[in-house]
Design an enzyme around this catalytic site. Structure first.
Site, PDB file in Angstrom:
ATOM      1  CG  MET A   1       8.845   7.056  -7.379  1.00 37.31           C
ATOM      2  SD  MET A   1       7.261   7.284  -8.165  1.00 37.31           S
ATOM      3  CE  MET A   1       7.618   8.768  -9.099  1.00 37.31           C
TER       4      MET A   1
ATOM      5  NE  ARG B   1      10.489   0.597   4.857  1.00 37.47           N
ATOM      6  CZ  ARG B   1      10.268  -0.646   4.434  1.00 37.47           C
ATOM      7  NH1 ARG B   1      10.448  -0.943   3.158  1.00 37.47           N
ATOM      8  NH2 ARG B   1       9.865  -1.582   5.268  1.00 37.47           N
TER       9      ARG B   1
ATOM     10  CD  GLN C   1       9.780  -8.252  -2.528  1.00 37.19           C
ATOM     11  OE1 GLN C   1       9.671  -8.172  -1.317  1.00 37.19           O
ATOM     12  NE2 GLN C   1       9.084  -7.480  -3.340  1.00 37.19           N
TER      13      GLN C   1
ATOM     14  N   GLY D   1       0.784  -1.232   0.000  1.00 32.73           N
ATOM     15  CA  GLY D   1       0.000   0.000   0.000  1.00 32.73           C
ATOM     16  C   GLY D   1       0.815   1.280   0.000  1.00 32.73           C
TER      17      GLY D   1
ATOM     18  CE  LYS E   1      11.707   0.960  -3.847  1.00 34.76           C
ATOM     19  NZ  LYS E   1      12.039   0.333  -2.536  1.00 34.76           N
TER      20      LYS E   1
ATOM     21  CG  HIS F   1       2.823   0.851  -5.273  1.00 32.21           C
ATOM     22  ND1 HIS F   1       3.089   1.890  -4.433  1.00 32.21           N
ATOM     23  CD2 HIS F   1       3.314  -0.268  -4.671  1.00 32.21           C
ATOM     24  CE1 HIS F   1       3.719   1.446  -3.355  1.00 32.21           C
ATOM     25  NE2 HIS F   1       3.877   0.144  -3.481  1.00 32.21           N
TER      26      HIS F   1
ATOM     27  CD  GLN G   1       7.156  -8.107   3.759  1.00 32.80           C
ATOM     28  OE1 GLN G   1       6.312  -8.843   3.255  1.00 32.80           O
ATOM     29  NE2 GLN G   1       7.838  -7.221   3.043  1.00 32.80           N
TER      30      GLN G   1
ATOM     31  CD  GLU H   1       3.037   6.854 -12.281  1.00 28.15           C
ATOM     32  OE1 GLU H   1       2.021   7.382 -11.781  1.00 28.15           O
ATOM     33  OE2 GLU H   1       2.995   6.123 -13.292  1.00 28.15           O
TER      34      GLU H   1
HETATM   35  O1  PAF Z   1       7.435  -5.567  -2.026  1.00 25.13           O
HETATM   36  C1  PAF Z   1       6.525  -5.539  -1.180  1.00 25.13           C
HETATM   37  O2  PAF Z   1       5.780  -4.571  -1.070  1.00 25.13           O
HETATM   38  C2  PAF Z   1       6.323  -6.735  -0.263  1.00 25.13           C
HETATM   39  O3  PAF Z   1       7.528  -7.298   0.104  1.00 25.13           O
HETATM   40  C3  PAF Z   1       5.369  -7.805  -0.847  1.00 25.13           C
HETATM   41  C4  PAF Z   1       5.944  -8.427  -2.106  1.00 25.13           C
HETATM   42  C5  PAF Z   1       4.019  -7.177  -1.154  1.00 25.13           C
HETATM   43  C6  PAF Z   1       5.166  -8.926   0.171  1.00 25.13           C
HETATM   44  O4  PAF Z   1       4.607  -8.452   1.338  1.00 25.13           O
END
Ligand code: PAF
Length: 284
Positions: free
Chosen positions: A184, A187, A153, A31, A149, A37, A61, A35
């Protein structure tokens, strides 16, 4: 756009759509949309009939001293933005719904999670891969879009999908930057105005390394020294890591080449930790 709050309703909706032959694209998020997202959502739309965006600030996490409680939130703003981006379903489960009961199972990827953010945030990637697996099972997407970014991950999720035969195509989306170069991130909302210049040291440090590489510098120790001095020249910066790694294995390299990525994580002031990354060699 419809908002769904329970995993059961989400799964039922997805099964119905799949029964009608629809391709579902998922954009997993925490959430506070920007831009970056929205471009993931638009990319998902290009590749699927129905776009689901999940919005869930995943507690497992975050480490005990991390920013779970301060993670920026704005549900009303996110609803309006996701709707404008053409999202069909905003899936917003709460923690009790995502983690009812004992939760004795965890999904974790080895090796790729040992350096970079994995070395500085113990348990972080197991939290990510566990929730992403759950989201894949609930939403049943054919494809999912993640931002580059979060470079580590993305590599970890690609590996997980491959290793576990998860039938989801992973699409990476290039980093979206502010005009001044700042990558972007939700945070960024927690940056104090006086910290903006310090925050820019990540992207300008990356540009500096690219310039030195273009001039022929290949020793990553020499490159690191320059980038480190550049970042620390700004007040209130504290380096978590400045690493030169192979783009696929994420292993440190001593001599930079076309496969080398510079990844940085820097604390700005007390409350914000930012990451950035990029290849040293820019393709034409
Ligand atoms: O990148 C993120 O915002 C988070 O790590 C994700 C992939 C939504 C998992 O909670």
């Amino acid at each position: 756009m419809k908002i769904i709050e329970t995993p059961r309703e989400m799964y039922d909706w997805s099964r119905k759509m799949i029964g009608q032959g629809k391709v579902i694209g998922l954009v997993p998020t925490m959430g506070f949309f920007h831009e970056g997202h929205l471009s993931l959502m638009r990319t998902a739309k290009q590749h699927s009939d129905k776009v689901v965006t999940s919005l869930f600030v995943n507690p497992i996490q975050f480490g005990p001293n991390e920013d779970l409680d301060h993670y920026p939130r704005d549900l009303a703003g996110d609803v309006a933005k996701a709707e404008a981006a053409g999202v069909d379903i905003l899936f917003t489960p709460n923690s009790e719904r995502m983690y009812p009961g004992d939760n004795l199972t965890e999904v974790s990827v080895h090796s790729l999670t040992e350096n970079l953010c994995g070395a500085h945030r113990p348990g972080h990637f197991a939290g990510v891969t566990t929730v992403v697996t759950k989201l894949f099972n609930i939403v049943q997407p054919e494809l999912a879009v993640f931002g580059e970014k979060d470079f580590q991950q993305l590599a970890v999720i690609r590996q997980m999908v491959k290793d576990l035969n998860i039938p989801v195509r992973i699409i990476g989306h290039p980093i979206v930057r502010e005009q001044d170069g700042l990558a972007m991130s939700s945070r960024n909302a927690n940056l104090l105005p006086e910290h903006r210049k310090a925050a820019l040291s990540l992207s300008s440090g990356l540009n500096l390394a690219r310039q030195l590489y273009a001039q022929g510098v290949r020793s990553t120790a020499a490159l690191k020294q320059q980038v480190q001095e550049h970042v620390l020249a700004q007040k209130e910066t504290r380096i978590d890591y400045i690493s030169f790694v192979h783009c696929d294995t994420l292993q440190d390299v001593t001599e930079a080449d076309a496969q080398t990525v510079l990844a940085l994580a820097v604390h700005i002031g007390d409350k914000v930790r930012l990451i950035d990354n990029g290849r040293l060699e820019l393709s034409n």
